[in-house]
Design an enzyme around this catalytic site. Sequence first.
Site, mmCIF file in Angstrom:
data_model
loop_
_atom_site.group_PDB
_atom_site.id
_atom_site.type_symbol
_atom_site.label_atom_id
_atom_site.label_comp_id
_atom_site.label_asym_id
_atom_site.label_seq_id
_atom_site.Cartn_x
_atom_site.Cartn_y
_atom_site.Cartn_z
ATOM 1 N N CYS A 129 44.584 73.424 79.265
ATOM 2 C CA CYS A 129 43.723 73.331 80.215
ATOM 3 C C CYS A 129 44.378 73.254 81.704
ATOM 4 O O CYS A 129 43.634 73.438 82.836
ATOM 5 C CB CYS A 129 42.723 72.133 79.988
ATOM 6 S SG CYS A 129 42.138 72.442 78.610
ATOM 7 N N HIS A 262 39.324 70.824 86.959
ATOM 8 C CA HIS A 262 39.177 71.295 85.465
ATOM 9 C C HIS A 262 37.752 70.859 85.114
ATOM 10 O O HIS A 262 37.448 69.697 85.265
ATOM 11 C CB HIS A 262 40.313 70.856 84.670
ATOM 12 C CG HIS A 262 39.970 71.376 83.307
ATOM 13 N ND1 HIS A 262 39.492 72.347 82.955
ATOM 14 C CD2 HIS A 262 40.126 70.541 82.178
ATOM 15 C CE1 HIS A 262 39.477 72.569 81.395
ATOM 16 N NE2 HIS A 262 39.676 71.441 81.117
ATOM 17 N N ASN A 292 33.579 73.809 78.845
ATOM 18 C CA ASN A 292 35.111 73.524 79.301
ATOM 19 C C ASN A 292 35.662 74.958 78.621
ATOM 20 O O ASN A 292 35.914 75.107 77.622
ATOM 21 C CB ASN A 292 35.601 72.476 78.367
ATOM 22 C CG ASN A 292 37.153 72.156 78.654
ATOM 23 O OD1 ASN A 292 37.689 73.091 79.067
ATOM 24 N ND2 ASN A 292 37.638 71.208 78.243
HETATM 25 O O1 UT7 Z 1 40.087 70.050 78.484
HETATM 26 C C1 UT7 Z 1 41.175 69.294 78.056
HETATM 27 C C2 UT7 Z 1 40.599 67.693 78.372
HETATM 28 N N1 UT7 Z 1 39.334 67.404 77.546
HETATM 29 C C3 UT7 Z 1 38.799 66.239 77.963
HETATM 30 O O2 UT7 Z 1 38.882 66.050 79.237
HETATM 31 C C4 UT7 Z 1 37.940 65.713 77.133
HETATM 32 C C5 UT7 Z 1 37.861 64.265 77.312
HETATM 33 N N2 UT7 Z 1 37.097 63.577 76.433
HETATM 34 C C6 UT7 Z 1 35.604 63.396 76.859
HETATM 35 O O3 UT7 Z 1 35.088 64.279 77.452
HETATM 36 C C7 UT7 Z 1 34.753 62.376 75.698
HETATM 37 O O4 UT7 Z 1 35.861 61.527 75.338
HETATM 38 C C8 UT7 Z 1 34.045 63.128 74.868
HETATM 39 C C9 UT7 Z 1 32.750 64.057 75.544
HETATM 40 C C10 UT7 Z 1 34.782 64.212 73.972
HETATM 41 C C11 UT7 Z 1 33.498 62.139 73.947
HETATM 42 O O5 UT7 Z 1 32.594 61.092 74.699
HETATM 43 P P1 UT7 Z 1 32.905 59.507 74.353
HETATM 44 O O6 UT7 Z 1 31.846 58.870 75.377
HETATM 45 O O7 UT7 Z 1 34.385 59.379 74.580
HETATM 46 O O8 UT7 Z 1 32.363 59.592 73.012
HETATM 47 P P2 UT7 Z 1 32.899 58.807 71.603
HETATM 48 O O9 UT7 Z 1 34.097 59.799 71.361
HETATM 49 O O10 UT7 Z 1 33.313 57.411 71.959
HETATM 50 O O11 UT7 Z 1 31.905 58.907 70.587
HETATM 51 C C12 UT7 Z 1 30.678 58.081 70.903
HETATM 52 C C13 UT7 Z 1 29.798 58.140 69.639
HETATM 53 C C14 UT7 Z 1 30.771 57.951 68.267
HETATM 54 O O12 UT7 Z 1 29.721 57.353 67.400
HETATM 55 P P3 UT7 Z 1 30.082 55.978 67.116
HETATM 56 O O13 UT7 Z 1 31.214 55.794 66.560
HETATM 57 O O14 UT7 Z 1 29.980 55.051 68.298
HETATM 58 O O15 UT7 Z 1 28.915 55.596 66.258
HETATM 59 C C15 UT7 Z 1 30.806 59.577 67.886
HETATM 60 O O16 UT7 Z 1 30.788 59.708 66.573
HETATM 61 O O17 UT7 Z 1 29.280 59.382 69.656
HETATM 62 C C16 UT7 Z 1 29.488 59.941 68.295
HETATM 63 N N3 UT7 Z 1 29.545 61.343 68.675
HETATM 64 C C17 UT7 Z 1 28.352 62.418 68.578
HETATM 65 N N4 UT7 Z 1 26.982 62.187 68.531
HETATM 66 C C18 UT7 Z 1 26.046 63.265 69.044
HETATM 67 C C19 UT7 Z 1 30.608 62.275 68.880
HETATM 68 N N5 UT7 Z 1 30.213 63.692 69.180
HETATM 69 C C20 UT7 Z 1 28.960 63.643 68.817
HETATM 70 C C21 UT7 Z 1 27.939 64.672 69.138
HETATM 71 N N6 UT7 Z 1 26.488 64.360 69.107
HETATM 72 N N7 UT7 Z 1 28.296 65.895 69.428
#
Ligand code: UT7
Length: 335
Positions: A129, A262, A292
């Site tokens: 990215c 980005h 993204n």
């Molecule tokens: O391009 C390269 C750079 N990439 C990035 O910059 C991405 C960086 N990371 C992010 O943007 C975020 O970390 C995400 C958008 C990927 C995730 O957001 P988050 O607030 O960090 O969520 P999380 O991974 O902590 O997940 C929270 C909850 C989890 O459930 P539990 O364990 O709390 O019960 C996940 O299983 O959300 C759940 N979850 C979803 N729920 C509904 C994960 N994906 C989904 C989904 N729909 N699509």
Amino acid sequence: MTSRYSRISGTGGYLPPRRVGNDELVAELAARGIETSDEWIAQRSGIKARHFAAPDVAASDLALPAARAAIEAAGVNPGEIDLIVLATSTPDMVFPSTAAIVQHKLSQSYAAEGVTLAGCPVFDVQAVCSGFIYALTVADAMIARGTARKALVIGAEVFSRILDFNDRGTCVLFGDGAGAVVLEASDRPGILATDLHADGKYVDILCVPGHVSGGQVLGSPLLKMDGQAVFKLAVGVLEKSARAVLAKAGKQASDVDWLIPHQANIRIMQGTARKLRLPPEKMVVTVHDHGNTSAASIPLALDYGVRCGQVCPGQLVLLEGVGGGFTWGAVLVEM
Ligand code: UT7
């Protein structure tokens, strides 16, 4: 005669026509037994839609119209392009470079006008990215060195090809597209400062671990990401890199007219703007509509900003990228 500086003289972008809104994707995933929602995707990432290329469309097919649009906007004769640097993590082939394929497709597309791009050096840059920031930095250095005078710098991705549609934590975040700029030698800057970094100890937090061996892919050919680890690293390094280019150019954050980060996650983007004390109105945002698009996201957002009249000549623009590797960097540019 060599010129010391490079300037962006034209921008272009291209998104594949199939726009997939959150509701459509949520329904498709539900049919596979994967539970997600528009609310979760929009609240956690800011994404409302993304564009997906048709199965027979490759990164070079998206790069071609983006490059043509940038050439037209720059008003240069395409036959004078003397360098193509293309950033991608989803190349058409293992080799040769997608840049070589784009060079040939551009020559074919201009053949009726008796124009060819054949002969100029072309290569791909792989920094995920951050790829466009790396590509722009390399092209700027080659222009400053006098190796090139009119470069085409492209970011092009078909990330939909490497998404695991059984992993709701990643497949809702990415999309396909291409963006391009023409970078020309100039006696006045243009690109004021660049800053690139990488730390390979973080390879595993964002990767496609598969490799080709013995005629097949060994390991997974699909994207894996530890989203929280990437998130935490991203906010810190983006602020540092922004401050580094500003310091190199003798500028303050308050001098910046537009922040074009980005487009991965609106929360990361807003966090970076806050740390730099830049109001949100000074940030070009396309993540809601593009998702993204990895190496394509910054040139697509720049092109969007230019074409909708936000980004104007003479303004100071801070471009920032972060991604797999782990890689990050920034480019400060006067338009
Ligand atoms: O391009 C390269 C750079 N990439 C990035 O910059 C991405 C960086 N990371 C992010 O943007 C975020 O970390 C995400 C958008 C990927 C995730 O957001 P988050 O607030 O960090 O969520 P999380 O991974 O902590 O997940 C929270 C909850 C989890 O459930 P539990 O364990 O709390 O019960 C996940 O299983 O959300 C759940 N979850 C979803 N729920 C509904 C994960 N994906 C989904 C989904 N729909 N699509």
